[in-house]
Design a protein around this motif. Sequence first.
Motif, short mmCIF file in Angstrom:
data_model
loop_
_atom_site.label_atom_id
_atom_site.label_comp_id
_atom_site.label_asym_id
_atom_site.label_seq_id
_atom_site.Cartn_x
_atom_site.Cartn_y
_atom_site.Cartn_z
N LEU A 397 80.85 75.16 48.97
CA LEU A 397 80.62 76.63 49.25
C LEU A 397 81.43 77.06 50.44
CD1 LEU A 397 76.42 76.46 49.48
CD2 LEU A 397 78.30 77.18 47.67
N VAL A 398 82.01 76.38 51.23
CA VAL A 398 82.89 76.95 52.41
C VAL A 398 84.39 77.37 51.85
CG1 VAL A 398 84.11 76.10 54.32
CG2 VAL A 398 82.14 74.89 53.73
N PRO A 399 84.85 76.97 50.78
CA PRO A 399 86.24 77.71 50.25
C PRO A 399 85.66 78.59 49.09
CG PRO A 399 85.96 75.52 49.26
CD PRO A 399 84.77 75.51 50.37
N ARG A 400 84.19 78.92 48.79
CA ARG A 400 83.69 79.74 47.91
C ARG A 400 84.21 79.27 46.51
NH1 ARG A 400 84.77 85.85 49.47
NH2 ARG A 400 83.64 86.14 47.78
N LEU A 401 84.08 77.94 46.28
CA LEU A 401 84.04 77.20 44.76
C LEU A 401 82.85 77.76 44.22
CD1 LEU A 401 85.94 74.03 45.61
CD2 LEU A 401 86.81 76.35 45.19
N HIS A 402 81.79 78.04 44.92
CA HIS A 402 80.55 78.49 44.60
C HIS A 402 80.22 79.58 45.49
CE1 HIS A 402 80.06 75.71 41.24
NE2 HIS A 402 80.27 74.66 42.00
N GLU A 403 79.46 80.54 45.12
CA GLU A 403 78.97 81.73 45.97
C GLU A 403 77.45 81.22 46.36
OE1 GLU A 403 80.64 83.93 47.07
OE2 GLU A 403 82.48 83.83 46.00
N VAL A 404 77.08 81.48 47.71
CA VAL A 404 75.64 81.13 47.93
C VAL A 404 74.66 82.26 47.26
CG1 VAL A 404 76.41 80.33 50.26
CG2 VAL A 404 75.77 82.63 49.98
N THR A 405 73.63 81.40 47.07
CA THR A 405 72.58 82.27 46.46
C THR A 405 71.77 83.02 47.63
OG1 THR A 405 72.10 80.35 44.80
CG2 THR A 405 70.34 82.06 44.88
N ALA A 406 71.69 82.56 48.64
CA ALA A 406 71.07 83.37 49.88
C ALA A 406 71.67 82.62 51.26
CB ALA A 406 69.55 83.20 49.66
N GLY A 407 71.55 83.34 52.41
CA GLY A 407 71.77 83.18 53.48
C GLY A 407 73.28 83.36 53.54
N ARG A 408 73.99 82.82 54.70
CA ARG A 408 75.41 83.08 54.73
C ARG A 408 76.37 81.87 55.42
NH1 ARG A 408 76.85 87.20 59.78
NH2 ARG A 408 75.43 85.99 61.29
N ILE A 409 77.43 81.88 55.31
CA ILE A 409 78.44 81.02 55.96
C ILE A 409 79.39 81.79 56.85
CG2 ILE A 409 80.09 79.16 55.80
CD1 ILE A 409 78.63 78.58 53.00
N THR A 410 79.63 81.40 58.12
CA THR A 410 80.69 82.04 59.11
C THR A 410 81.64 81.07 59.57
OG1 THR A 410 79.25 81.78 60.91
CG2 THR A 410 79.13 83.76 59.63
N LEU A 411 82.78 81.77 59.54
CA LEU A 411 83.96 80.92 60.32
C LEU A 411 84.36 81.67 61.56
CD1 LEU A 411 86.58 79.98 57.18
CD2 LEU A 411 84.65 78.63 58.43
N ASP A 412 84.20 81.13 62.59
CA ASP A 412 84.45 81.81 63.89
C ASP A 412 83.80 83.18 63.80
OD1 ASP A 412 86.00 79.71 64.71
OD2 ASP A 412 87.96 80.67 64.29
N GLY A 413 82.56 82.98 63.47
CA GLY A 413 81.46 84.22 63.53
C GLY A 413 81.80 85.21 62.55
N GLU A 414 82.82 85.11 61.51
CA GLU A 414 83.11 85.99 60.48
C GLU A 414 82.46 85.56 59.12
OE1 GLU A 414 86.74 88.56 58.54
OE2 GLU A 414 87.06 87.11 59.99
N ASP A 415 81.62 86.32 58.48
CA ASP A 415 81.10 86.05 57.07
C ASP A 415 82.16 85.63 56.24
OD1 ASP A 415 79.94 85.89 54.69
OD2 ASP A 415 78.05 87.06 55.53
N ILE A 416 82.03 84.56 55.61
CA ILE A 416 83.27 84.35 54.44
C ILE A 416 83.23 85.24 53.35
CG2 ILE A 416 83.07 81.85 55.27
CD1 ILE A 416 81.84 81.46 52.55
N THR A 417 82.10 85.98 53.03
CA THR A 417 82.23 86.77 52.02
C THR A 417 82.99 88.37 52.39
OG1 THR A 417 79.96 87.60 52.44
CG2 THR A 417 80.32 85.96 51.12
#
Length: 605
Positions: A397-417
């Motif tokens: 999910l971190v490199p967005r090989l799949h997209e999260v169904t719910a919630g979010r992932i951030t890198l240094d506070g920035e949403d990866i999407t």
Amino acid sequence: MPRTPATASQDRSAVRSLLRLWPYVRPVRIRLFAAAFVAVLASCTGLVIPLVLKWMVDGPVADRDTAGVWLGALCLLLLGVAEALLFGLRRWLVARPLSHVEAEMRADLYGRLQRLPVAFHDRWASGQLLSRATSDLGLLRMFLAFPLTFLLVNSVTILFGVVIMLLQDWTLGLVILGPAIPVVVVCVYFENRYAVVARRSQDQAGDLTTVVEESVLGIRIIKGFGRHRSQALAFRELSSTLRGTELHKARLLATIWAVIVTLPEVAIGAALVLGVVQVADGELSAGTLVAFLSTALALRWPVDSIGFLLAMSQEAATATERYFEVMDEAPEEPDGHGGRAAASDGGLRFDGVTFRYPDASPDSPPTLDGVDLHIRPGESMALVGATGSGKTTLTALVPRLHEVTAGRITLDGEDITAMSREELRSRVAVAFEEPTLFSASVGENVLMGAADGAGAVELERALGVAQADFAHALPQGVETQVGEQGLSLSGGQRQRLALARAVVGQPRFLVLDDPLSALDVHTEAAVEAALRQVLADTTALIVAHRPSTVLLADRVALLSDGRVTAVGTHQELLRSNTEYAHLMSGEPSGTQFGTQFGEQEADRR
């Protein structure tokens, strides 16, 4: 067994399918239209020959005019040469533009495959995709080069030929037109049945391609377990099924050809008898009968080829459908489609992340369920859990090989999407448990993980970190071609090159999925020592199954049934969490053993 993900639609339209090729044909339409015009002109030139014969029979031959006969023969020769040159010009006009169309379609298909999500590739058999990029595109090029043009050319030829015959003698013309209605009915019936069989054949060819590909890639497994006979039997069964489908196609084509050829031949025979009677009664000149029959015979090929051209058109229509089945698949969501407001935390954060695979049953539990995890800047966190707990899925999910169904992932506070995939993947480097190498040199495989312009300095540094100095001992050093899938190397060597590829670009974030599982104890220790220096300057998430790998991390997260159930240092979890201690020890009574092991490792560090 190979999977065929799509089947022929019941309400399909061959014309509607083929019209989807227009965007690719449009840039070369002038040459294609010119080729069609030249072909029509050549075909019409052939229809002039019977008129010359009529003039010769009723004129010079009847009058015993030798000079006239030679003049007529010269005209026939010139018409024949002109017809041949025009058909040659047609082929020259279509050769280059159609190869361009095929290349553009293949490039677009490859580009779409690169942009489609991983879930698509999990669902589709590789042989099905290969057959669409090779045999199907070959069918489309053949259709544009031959059937597309000659369906038009033969239609125009038949129309002009019928007009010429009716003008010469309308009664004989009506005799020739007699079979037209039954031929049309048979063609419609043939088209519907042949379409189904053509689609089945192309899908089965894709399945066969999958079997061949898997057998080649898995040849070591097949030989190692002595399964070559069972694999050969499976291949023979699929091949026999495809052969049966091809024979079914041949029977359908033979039926339509028999009807299309027989009925016009009977009509020509009837016209010949009637025409001879009219000539004998003085109602028709011999020249007119010769011209009429010559015209009818000249129309034999345009009429006889209808079944063959329709068959090729149906195969092209199914090839078009198969091509656009892939092109119509939704690519990965557009970059930067808007994430939530940036958080104040740096590092890598999972905030209520839930994930369910797209093809999973709605009633099944999600693979990941409300994962909350924070890896601080510059920190390394080991991810531990039983098989099937969702560790690999979480890292994907971190490199967005799949997209999260719910919630979010951030890198240094920035949403990866909220960032482009190019930017995201320039920040995050990954190394998977199953290392994949390409048919390229060692250096090219490693530098795939670096920015453009990276060279020998970065390569040497990465090889050193991964303890992959064995590359210099290969026959051509780092220029050695590793072969397909890197199978010329050992599992440990492939894994070290994959690790070198992950660290060569000095990424800000590093995701490692059990990167040392194939290494021996001594090599593992050397890699760990070098890797600690890299981890000191990056934020890392490391999937670990062995205590030695866990000790690379500052903290550990325990993943159980898709949830993070505990976070702490290695020693803390060994003392306080029975499941973690059991995973580290591999024994049912792992708590006591694990605690002792943790204390020993603490002393070592």
